[in-house]
Design an enzyme around this catalytic site. Structure first.
Site, PDB file in Angstrom:
ATOM      1  N   GLU A 132       0.884  -1.169   0.000  1.00 42.76           N
ATOM      2  CA  GLU A 132       0.000   0.000   0.000  1.00 42.76           C
ATOM      3  C   GLU A 132       0.911   1.204   0.000  1.00 42.76           C
ATOM      4  OE1 GLU A 132      -4.089  -0.419   1.814  1.00 42.76           O
ATOM      5  OE2 GLU A 132      -2.797  -1.167   3.403  1.00 42.76           O
ATOM      6  N   HIS A 192      -3.193  -8.820   7.891  1.00 44.88           N
ATOM      7  CA  HIS A 192      -4.381  -8.689   8.737  1.00 44.88           C
ATOM      8  C   HIS A 192      -5.041 -10.066   8.812  1.00 44.88           C
ATOM      9  CE1 HIS A 192      -4.881  -4.146   8.154  1.00 44.88           C
ATOM     10  NE2 HIS A 192      -4.209  -4.454   7.052  1.00 44.88           N
TER      11      HIS A 192
END
Length: 457
Positions: free
Chosen positions: A237, A248
């Site tokens: 990102e 995550h």
């Protein structure tokens, strides 16, 4: 992806995420070649393609061309309830370049931020890699493997995110589990991630119309009663001023529809089934402000290679995931990842459970990553199979400050973990970046995967 409702930040056309298949626009997937490498460095080229996420597509009545969704509002006559809407509405094909600014050539994929099409202006895009059959998603298991790509993000300013990541979507986009989903992966259905986004307009083959409310700051987005959750591995990102790699995890396997507390919205952020914060390694946030950016060690003003390695405890594809390593290659030089320079933290340069626990303690953050299974759970997700996602987006929720500025903005920026990049805290407003940087583009190319050490030199 960090904000609690980050996926609401994706700016959409006034169209929707549908389940039936329309016939008014032909669907032709842009081709994209990737390479699968073997030990020793020999690589085989695989001809693949990409498909546009169905949230960007035109959704209209099955009997004509009336919109089922316009702006951020459903048509009540076509969509009075979830199942009727799924039956009444058809998802159509896409003009990838003309409408969405998506171009491919050989092993290169270019995503343009703002595209002025014949009928509308499109903001951002999200695509998935399809398998050899051009219909179902390519599934990746990267345990004891590495994943490599080239990126040019020299034209991505503060407030934008050119992302490459994996999520635990169904291979067929959910069409076999939910028969009312007639479009499936061929039309980009079935998205999920650890933010449990509520802006996805069809979930589990039904329209997300119950409790739907238009976004107060995005005229093309809204949120419904349900969210859609799954494990997520953010390999990249980034914009030209900052980058993060972030696993995550969730307590569930596979795409899962949530409602209420399970979604982890607002004050219940840490009560949900997914870890929304993740365990991020952002070099700037970890204390090295000289490592990545224009003119820095990794110079974002030109193209470079990103290598991410997924090591297991026993160095086999069957072992538990134990470490995520990062390195770069630019101008023929291999560049080791930066090391943490935070008081109270050892000099970590990779993501391990020990690093995650130490980071959370040093920054005073809630450790939901450990609570929900940590790296072992991330590895279990890869073992099930994950889908490759490539996107460009702006952020209507937090202006991407969690990636490239001081965040939260009301915290002392000298406190460890608050400063995440050099961008101003008033940067990244969508109306600003959309008007000032419409030609912003991210270019991904030369995607490779294979055993550790096989994809770069």
């Amino acid at each position: 992806m960090f904000p609690s409702i980050a996926l609401l930040s994706l700016s959409f056309l006034a169209i929707a995420y549908g389940q039936q298949v329309g016939t008014l626009t032909a669907e032709s997937h842009p081709k994209l070649s990737i390479q699968q490498c073997s030990a020793g460095g020999s690589c085989q080229t695989l001809q693949r393609s990409v498909v546009l996420d169905s949230n960007w597509r035109w959704l209209h009545s099955t009997s004509g061309s009336d919109n089922c969704y316009t702006g951020n509002t459903w048509d009540n006559s076509l969509c009075p309830d979830p199942t009727t809407c799924a039956s009444n509405c058809a998802l159509d094909g896409a003009d990838y370049e003309g409408t969405y600014g998506i171009q491919s050539s050989g092993n290169q994929l270019s995503l343009k931020f703002v595209t002025d099409g014949q009928y509308s202006t499109n903001i951002g895009s999200r695509v998935y890699l399809l398998s050899e059959d051009d219909k179902t998603y390519e599934m990746f298991n990267l345990k004891n493997q590495e994943f490599t790509f080239d990126v040019d993000m020299s034209k991505l300013p503060c407030g934008l995110n050119g992302a490459l990541y994996f999520v635990e979507m169904d291979k067929d986009g959910g069409s076999s589990r939910f028969p009312t989903n007639k479009a499936g992966s061929k039309y980009g259905t079935g998205y999920c991630d650890t933010q449990c986004p509520h802006d996805i307009k069809f979930i589990n083959g039904e329209a997300n119309v119950l409790g739907w409310e238009g976004s107060p700051n995005d005229p093309n987005a809204g949120s419904g009663q349900y969210g859609t959750c799954c494990n997520e591995m953010d390999i990249w990102e980034a914009n030209s001023n900052g980058a993060a790699v972030t696993p995550h995890v969730c307590s569930v396997q596979g795409q899962t529809r949530c409602e209420g507390t399970d979604c982890g919205d607002g004050d219940e952020r840490y009560d949900g089934i997914c870890d929304k914060d993740g365990c991020d390694f952002n070099s700037w946030r970890m204390g090295d402000q000289t490592f990545l950016g224009p003119g820095k060690t990794v110079d974002t003003s030109s193209k470079f290679t990103v290598v991410t390695q997924f090591l297991t405890a026993d160095n086999t594809t069957a072992g538990d995931l134990s470490e995520i390593r990062r390195l770069y290659v630019q101008n023929g030089k291999v560049i080791a990842n930066s090391k943490t320079k935070i008081a109270g933290l050892d000099a970590y340069d990779s993501i391990t459970d020990d690093f995650c626990n130490a980071q959370k303690e040093a920054f005073g953050d809630t450790n939901s990553f450990e609570k929900l299974g940590g790296l072992k759970q991330m590895g279990a997700s890869f073992e099930k199979g994950m889908v490759l996602v490539l996107s460009i987006w702006d952020d209507h929720t937090a202006q991407m400050l969690w990636l490239d500025s001081d965040y939260p903005t009301d915290a002392d920026p000298s406190k460890p973990g608050v400063s995440r990049g050099p961008c101003a805290t008033d940067s990244g407003a969508p109306e600003q970046v959309e008007s000032e940087s419409p030609d912003a583009t991210v270019v991904f190319s030369n995607i490779k995967y294979g055993p550790i050490g096989s994809t770069y030199a």
